[in-house]
Design a protein around this motif. Structure first.
Motif, short mmCIF file in Angstrom:
data_model
loop_
_atom_site.label_atom_id
_atom_site.label_comp_id
_atom_site.label_asym_id
_atom_site.label_seq_id
_atom_site.Cartn_x
_atom_site.Cartn_y
_atom_site.Cartn_z
N GLU A 134 0.89 -1.42 -0.12
CA GLU A 134 -0.24 0.39 -0.31
C GLU A 134 0.91 0.97 0.07
OE1 GLU A 134 -2.53 -0.11 3.53
OE2 GLU A 134 -3.23 -2.49 2.81
N ASP A 135 1.98 1.27 1.18
CA ASP A 135 2.64 2.38 0.93
C ASP A 135 3.90 2.45 -0.36
OD1 ASP A 135 1.37 3.36 3.48
OD2 ASP A 135 3.36 2.08 4.10
N ILE A 136 4.11 1.89 -1.11
CA ILE A 136 4.48 1.16 -1.96
C ILE A 136 3.91 1.76 -2.90
CG2 ILE A 136 5.81 -0.53 -4.26
CD1 ILE A 136 6.14 -2.35 -2.04
N VAL A 137 2.55 1.65 -3.79
CA VAL A 137 1.69 2.19 -4.35
C VAL A 137 1.29 3.96 -4.47
CG1 VAL A 137 -0.67 2.58 -5.13
CG2 VAL A 137 0.80 -0.11 -4.60
N ARG A 138 1.64 4.17 -2.94
CA ARG A 138 1.01 5.35 -2.51
C ARG A 138 2.63 7.00 -2.95
NH1 ARG A 138 -2.41 5.10 1.14
NH2 ARG A 138 -0.34 3.95 2.60
N THR A 139 3.83 5.50 -3.00
CA THR A 139 4.83 6.70 -3.03
C THR A 139 4.80 6.79 -4.71
OG1 THR A 139 5.62 5.83 -1.35
CG2 THR A 139 6.97 6.87 -2.38
N TYR A 140 5.05 5.76 -5.07
CA TYR A 140 5.51 5.40 -6.37
C TYR A 140 4.15 5.63 -7.54
CZ TYR A 140 9.97 4.73 -4.59
OH TYR A 140 10.64 4.78 -3.27
N LYS A 141 3.09 5.56 -7.56
CA LYS A 141 2.11 5.42 -8.64
C LYS A 141 2.60 6.89 -9.19
CE LYS A 141 -2.88 5.84 -9.22
NZ LYS A 141 -4.04 5.13 -8.52
N ARG A 142 2.50 7.70 -8.76
CA ARG A 142 2.43 9.24 -9.74
C ARG A 142 4.07 8.98 -11.17
NH1 ARG A 142 1.91 14.53 -7.40
NH2 ARG A 142 -0.33 13.86 -7.26
N GLU A 143 4.93 8.56 -10.17
CA GLU A 143 5.70 7.97 -11.06
C GLU A 143 5.55 7.01 -12.06
OE1 GLU A 143 10.38 6.86 -10.29
OE2 GLU A 143 9.77 8.23 -8.24
N VAL A 144 5.39 5.93 -11.41
CA VAL A 144 5.18 4.71 -12.73
C VAL A 144 4.14 5.04 -13.93
CG1 VAL A 144 3.57 2.57 -13.14
CG2 VAL A 144 5.57 2.81 -11.01
N TYR A 145 3.35 5.77 -13.20
CA TYR A 145 2.09 6.52 -14.38
C TYR A 145 2.68 7.55 -15.10
CZ TYR A 145 -1.65 9.11 -16.91
OH TYR A 145 -2.31 9.81 -16.99
N HIS A 146 3.75 8.22 -14.50
CA HIS A 146 4.07 9.05 -15.52
C HIS A 146 5.39 8.30 -16.79
CE1 HIS A 146 2.89 12.75 -14.61
NE2 HIS A 146 2.57 12.88 -13.05
N VAL B 78 -0.20 0.95 -14.79
CA VAL B 78 0.39 0.50 -13.65
C VAL B 78 -0.12 0.00 -12.75
CG1 VAL B 78 -0.44 2.50 -12.04
CG2 VAL B 78 0.72 3.40 -14.26
N GLN B 79 -2.06 -0.59 -13.09
CA GLN B 79 -1.96 -1.72 -12.69
C GLN B 79 -1.69 -2.96 -12.62
OE1 GLN B 79 -6.08 -1.46 -13.86
NE2 GLN B 79 -7.34 -0.77 -12.03
N GLU B 80 -1.48 -3.06 -14.28
CA GLU B 80 -0.47 -4.39 -14.02
C GLU B 80 1.19 -4.58 -13.13
OE1 GLU B 80 -1.12 -7.59 -15.46
OE2 GLU B 80 -2.95 -6.35 -15.81
N VAL B 81 1.24 -3.43 -13.03
CA VAL B 81 3.04 -2.67 -13.10
C VAL B 81 2.60 -3.40 -10.85
CG1 VAL B 81 5.03 -1.00 -12.20
CG2 VAL B 81 3.86 -1.02 -14.95
N PHE B 82 1.50 -2.90 -10.76
CA PHE B 82 1.72 -2.69 -8.87
C PHE B 82 0.79 -4.07 -9.21
CE2 PHE B 82 2.08 1.50 -9.20
CZ PHE B 82 2.87 1.89 -8.25
N ILE B 83 0.60 -4.83 -9.77
CA ILE B 83 -0.36 -6.32 -9.25
C ILE B 83 0.85 -6.97 -9.74
CG2 ILE B 83 -1.31 -8.63 -10.50
CD1 ILE B 83 -3.36 -6.57 -10.81
N ARG C 246 17.41 -0.14 -5.32
CA ARG C 246 16.24 1.12 -5.40
C ARG C 246 14.69 0.36 -5.48
NH1 ARG C 246 17.34 6.26 -7.89
NH2 ARG C 246 15.51 6.82 -6.91
N LEU C 247 13.55 0.95 -4.83
CA LEU C 247 12.19 0.57 -5.12
C LEU C 247 11.11 0.93 -6.57
CD1 LEU C 247 10.20 -0.19 -1.92
CD2 LEU C 247 11.13 -1.78 -4.27
N SER C 248 12.24 2.73 -6.65
CA SER C 248 11.96 2.79 -7.90
C SER C 248 12.61 2.20 -9.19
CB SER C 248 12.07 4.27 -7.77
OG SER C 248 13.84 4.38 -8.14
N THR C 249 13.52 2.20 -9.19
CA THR C 249 14.06 1.27 -10.43
C THR C 249 13.92 0.22 -10.28
OG1 THR C 249 15.97 1.64 -9.98
CG2 THR C 249 16.72 0.28 -10.78
N TRP C 250 13.27 -0.78 -9.47
CA TRP C 250 12.44 -1.90 -9.40
C TRP C 250 11.09 -1.78 -10.92
CZ3 TRP C 250 9.19 -4.36 -5.71
CH2 TRP C 250 8.53 -6.14 -6.36
#
Length: 191
Positions: free
Chosen positions: A29-41, A57-62, A76-80
């Motif tokens: 939940e915190d990963i999604v909250r922290t990185y959702k915008r970055e992954v979406y862009h 984005v949905q597929e990425v977080f799944i 880093r999580l963002s790199t992953w």
């Protein structure tokens, strides 16, 4: 999310990695909250379509949620997450043909006002839409790998080495992809 310094984002990332490695079941939940915008862009720049980007984005977080147990913490999580995004994008372009639509309405609004609140100028809007559509057509003509390399380099300003890691390629391959992408864009953008 607000503005954060890169040091605080690094601290947040480090804390999230520690929670992942500790097998905290609520960390996603915190990963999604922290990185959702970055992954979406990143997804939007790759897909060039809002709906496709949201699906990606949905597929990425799944995929991230299903793969948390295999995350080793050596990146880093963002790199992953970027790596997952790129891989899913490339796989989706191989498996199906994407239907591309025009840029988001915000693109039109930005150019209508020139980003400065200027008055509506239909001639400027038409010209900027025409240029934007021309660029869109040129980007669509790139291979998926060329587009990924180009977007990561020129939209995200990532170094060649990091792009190579995201794409699971050598730095030499990324340089070739970037060279070909620029050459193809120049060819397709010549009037």
């Amino acid at each position: 999310m607000g503005t954060r310094s890169s040091a605080s984002l690094a601290d947040i990332d480090r804390q999230l990695v520690e929670r992942v490695l500790a097998k905290d079941p609520t960390v996603i939940e915190d990963i999604v909250r922290t990185y959702k915008r970055e992954v979406y862009h990143l997804a939007l720049q790759l897909c060039r379509d809002h709906d496709d980007a949201e699906d990606l984005v949905q597929e990425v977080f799944i995929r991230a949620w299903k793969s948390l147990d295999s995350f080793r913490g050596d990146a880093r999580l963002s790199t992953w997450l970027h790596r997952i995004t790129v891989n899913l994008y490339i796989n989706s372009t191989r498996s199906k043909s994407h239907q591309h639509r025009k840029e988001q309405e915000s693109f039109d609004e930005e150019y209508m006002t020139g980003g400065r609140g200027a008055e509506f100028d239909p001639e400027r809007l038409y010209s900027s839409q025409e240029i934007g559509e021309h660029i869109e057509r040129a980007l669509r003509k790139l291979s998926p790998a060329q587009r990924v390399a180009f977007v990561l380099r020129h939209y995200h300003d990532l170094p060649i080495k990091e792009i190579a890691e995201h794409m699971h390629n050598t730095e030499g391959t990324v340089k070739v992809l970037l060279f070909r992408a620029v050459r193809n864009l120049q060819k397709h953008l010549s009037f």
